[in-house]
Write a protein that holds these residues in place. Structure first.
Motif, PDB file in Angstrom:
ATOM      1  N   ARG A 197       5.190   4.464   1.955  1.00 59.00           N
ATOM      2  CA  ARG A 197       4.669   4.525   0.578  1.00 59.00           C
ATOM      3  C   ARG A 197       3.571   5.553   0.393  1.00 59.00           C
ATOM      4  NH1 ARG A 197       3.007  -1.549  -0.368  1.00 59.00           N
ATOM      5  NH2 ARG A 197       2.947  -1.602   1.917  1.00 59.00           N
ATOM      6  N   GLY A 198       3.123   6.186   1.462  1.00 54.78           N
ATOM      7  CA  GLY A 198       2.028   7.149   1.346  1.00 54.78           C
ATOM      8  C   GLY A 198       1.975   8.058   2.547  1.00 54.78           C
ATOM      9  N   GLU A 199       1.016   7.804   3.435  1.00 49.56           N
ATOM     10  CA  GLU A 199       0.896   8.626   4.626  1.00 49.56           C
ATOM     11  C   GLU A 199       0.382   7.794   5.788  1.00 49.56           C
ATOM     12  OE1 GLU A 199      -3.024  11.171   4.576  1.00 49.56           O
ATOM     13  OE2 GLU A 199      -2.244  11.021   2.538  1.00 49.56           O
ATOM     14  N   VAL A 200       0.569   8.317   7.006  1.00 46.62           N
ATOM     15  CA  VAL A 200       0.045   7.682   8.204  1.00 46.62           C
ATOM     16  C   VAL A 200      -0.841   8.699   8.909  1.00 46.62           C
ATOM     17  CG1 VAL A 200       2.080   8.324   9.566  1.00 46.62           C
ATOM     18  CG2 VAL A 200       0.619   6.456  10.342  1.00 46.62           C
ATOM     19  N   ILE A 201      -1.983   8.235   9.400  1.00 46.14           N
ATOM     20  CA  ILE A 201      -2.881   9.078  10.194  1.00 46.14           C
ATOM     21  C   ILE A 201      -2.754   8.646  11.645  1.00 46.14           C
ATOM     22  CG2 ILE A 201      -5.236   9.902  10.542  1.00 46.14           C
ATOM     23  CD1 ILE A 201      -5.876   9.013   7.693  1.00 46.14           C
ATOM     24  N   GLY A 202      -2.386   9.579  12.494  1.00 46.88           N
ATOM     25  CA  GLY A 202      -2.231   9.290  13.909  1.00 46.88           C
ATOM     26  C   GLY A 202      -1.220  10.225  14.537  1.00 46.88           C
ATOM     27  N   PRO A 203      -1.367  10.526  15.816  1.00 43.21           N
ATOM     28  CA  PRO A 203      -2.402   9.987  16.696  1.00 43.21           C
ATOM     29  C   PRO A 203      -3.771  10.578  16.410  1.00 43.21           C
ATOM     30  CG  PRO A 203      -1.103  11.608  17.871  1.00 43.21           C
ATOM     31  CD  PRO A 203      -0.444  11.419  16.547  1.00 43.21           C
ATOM     32  N   VAL A 204      -4.805   9.852  16.814  1.00 41.00           N
ATOM     33  CA  VAL A 204      -6.185  10.320  16.758  1.00 41.00           C
ATOM     34  C   VAL A 204      -6.744  10.243  18.173  1.00 41.00           C
ATOM     35  CG1 VAL A 204      -8.494   9.936  15.829  1.00 41.00           C
ATOM     36  CG2 VAL A 204      -6.483   9.477  14.392  1.00 41.00           C
ATOM     37  N   VAL A 205      -7.171  11.350  18.709  1.00 39.95           N
ATOM     38  CA  VAL A 205      -7.729  11.401  20.057  1.00 39.95           C
ATOM     39  C   VAL A 205      -9.188  11.814  19.952  1.00 39.95           C
ATOM     40  CG1 VAL A 205      -7.681  12.596  22.278  1.00 39.95           C
ATOM     41  CG2 VAL A 205      -5.547  11.841  21.208  1.00 39.95           C
ATOM     42  N   ALA A 206     -10.086  10.981  20.455  1.00 35.32           N
ATOM     43  CA  ALA A 206     -11.525  11.231  20.358  1.00 35.32           C
ATOM     44  C   ALA A 206     -12.221  10.588  21.541  1.00 35.32           C
ATOM     45  CB  ALA A 206     -12.083  10.672  19.048  1.00 35.32           C
ATOM     46  N   ALA A 207     -13.430  11.058  21.822  1.00 32.03           N
ATOM     47  CA  ALA A 207     -14.184  10.569  22.979  1.00 32.03           C
ATOM     48  C   ALA A 207     -14.893   9.253  22.697  1.00 32.03           C
ATOM     49  CB  ALA A 207     -15.195  11.613  23.427  1.00 32.03           C
ATOM     50  N   ASN A 208     -15.116   8.929  21.409  1.00 28.15           N
ATOM     51  CA  ASN A 208     -15.841   7.709  21.060  1.00 28.15           C
ATOM     52  C   ASN A 208     -15.542   7.338  19.620  1.00 28.15           C
ATOM     53  OD1 ASN A 208     -17.756   9.264  19.343  1.00 28.15           O
ATOM     54  ND2 ASN A 208     -18.442  10.074  21.328  1.00 28.15           N
ATOM     55  N   ALA A 209     -16.060   6.175  19.182  1.00 25.58           N
ATOM     56  CA  ALA A 209     -15.755   5.665  17.855  1.00 25.58           C
ATOM     57  C   ALA A 209     -16.311   6.563  16.754  1.00 25.58           C
ATOM     58  CB  ALA A 209     -16.292   4.246  17.700  1.00 25.58           C
ATOM     59  N   ASP A 210     -17.497   7.131  16.951  1.00 26.19           N
ATOM     60  CA  ASP A 210     -18.072   8.025  15.931  1.00 26.19           C
ATOM     61  C   ASP A 210     -17.170   9.233  15.689  1.00 26.19           C
ATOM     62  OD1 ASP A 210     -20.258   6.407  15.535  1.00 26.19           O
ATOM     63  OD2 ASP A 210     -21.565   7.524  16.903  1.00 26.19           O
ATOM     64  N   ASP A 211     -16.670   9.818  16.771  1.00 28.62           N
ATOM     65  CA  ASP A 211     -15.771  10.957  16.622  1.00 28.62           C
ATOM     66  C   ASP A 211     -14.454  10.523  15.979  1.00 28.62           C
ATOM     67  OD1 ASP A 211     -17.728  12.415  17.831  1.00 28.62           O
ATOM     68  OD2 ASP A 211     -16.611  12.823  19.689  1.00 28.62           O
TER      69      ASP A 211
END
Length: 280
Positions: A197-211
């Protein structure tokens, strides 16, 4: 419909309409384009009711070189359940995978079957979705450029434990990649594409939650008021924040692995959002 009237065959493009019917029956949001993308990157098996020539089961395996593969889009028609068809589909795809380590996200209903087939739990995946609320665009995240692809591939290989270059190059073509760049080389990335119905974000690769929040915010700031889906790990520390941004928790699944091959272990980087590698 009996076992004798159901045959397994290779998943071909002419089976996509039947697969779409099954996903709608299951309440999944997938469009025909979402199925096509998954099939383009995967090999699979369908179960056919030979009496009616209809698709009554599906399964896909997305291979990442010879080390790792993910199992996706496992659906059995409501009228064909309880007869061992899910096991037949799984056994067929396991044979097709060969020596690859297999990963999947299981529902509670499918958990006993996967455990019997040698899969073990590695964590919990939480699905968030909803209409994205306003969020500030981060200053240190930008659209990926062509020269970023080598850094993206290296970050993803380190986080996921396998080479997903075919997936990531495809996501760059059908959607968009963004990178976290503080002037000393990229330290994280995210992908976004049209889905359901819209969009998906992923994958997301980051070193920590803030990033991870910064990378997600880049795409969510562009999608204010639109329907967005993000799947995150239980340990990512992003679930509460996603709910605050309008993406409420709607379900969860059990990440599982069948360790047969030689896929490497993930590093200290975290693959926060898994929807784009699972397709389901």
């Amino acid at each position: 419909m009996t076992q004798s009237t159901i045959s397994l065959t290779a998943f071909r493009p002419d089976h996509l309409e039947g697969a779409l019917r099954l996903s709608r029956q299951a309440g999944w949001p997938h469009r025909l384009e979402d199925w096509q993308l998954a099939l383009d990157l995967s090999a699979g098996v369908v179960a056919l009711n030979t009496d009616a020539s209809t698709v009554v089961g599906t399964i896909l395996m997305t291979p990442y070189k010879r080390n790792v593969a993910t199992v996706n889009m496992v659906i059995v028609d409501e009228a064909a359940r309880g007869r061992g068809l899910g096991r037949r589909l799984m056994e067929a795809i396991i044979e097709q995978a060969g020596s690859r380590t297999l990963r999947l996200v299981a529902t509670g209903e499918g958990l006993p079957l996967y455990q019997n087939l040698g899969f073990h739990s590695t964590g919990t995946i939480i699905q968030h979705q909803g209409l994205a609320l306003p969020v500030a665009a981060p200053a240190d995240v930008r659209p990926a450029e062509s020269h970023d692809i080598f850094g993206i591939l290296e970050l993803d290989r380190s986080a996921f434990g396998a080479d997903r270059r075919c997936l990531l190059r495809t996501l760059a073509e059908v959607g968009q990649l963004a990178v976290l760049d503080r002037g000393h080389g990229i330290t994280g990335f995210a992908a976004s594409r049209a889905f359901g119905r819209g969009e998906v974000i992923g994958p997301v690769v980051a070193a920590n939650a803030d990033d991870g929040r910064a990378l997600l915010s880049f795409f969510m700031a562009r999608s204010e008021g639109r329907f967005v889906r993000v799947d995150t790990t239980e340990t990512s520390q992003l679930s509460a924040w996603l709910s605050e941004q309008g993406l409420v928790q709607v379900g969860d699944g059990i990440a599982m692995q069948r360790p047969v091959g030689v896929g490497s272990s993930p590093s200290t980087f975290t693959t926060f959002a898994l929807a784009s590698q699972a397709f389901g």
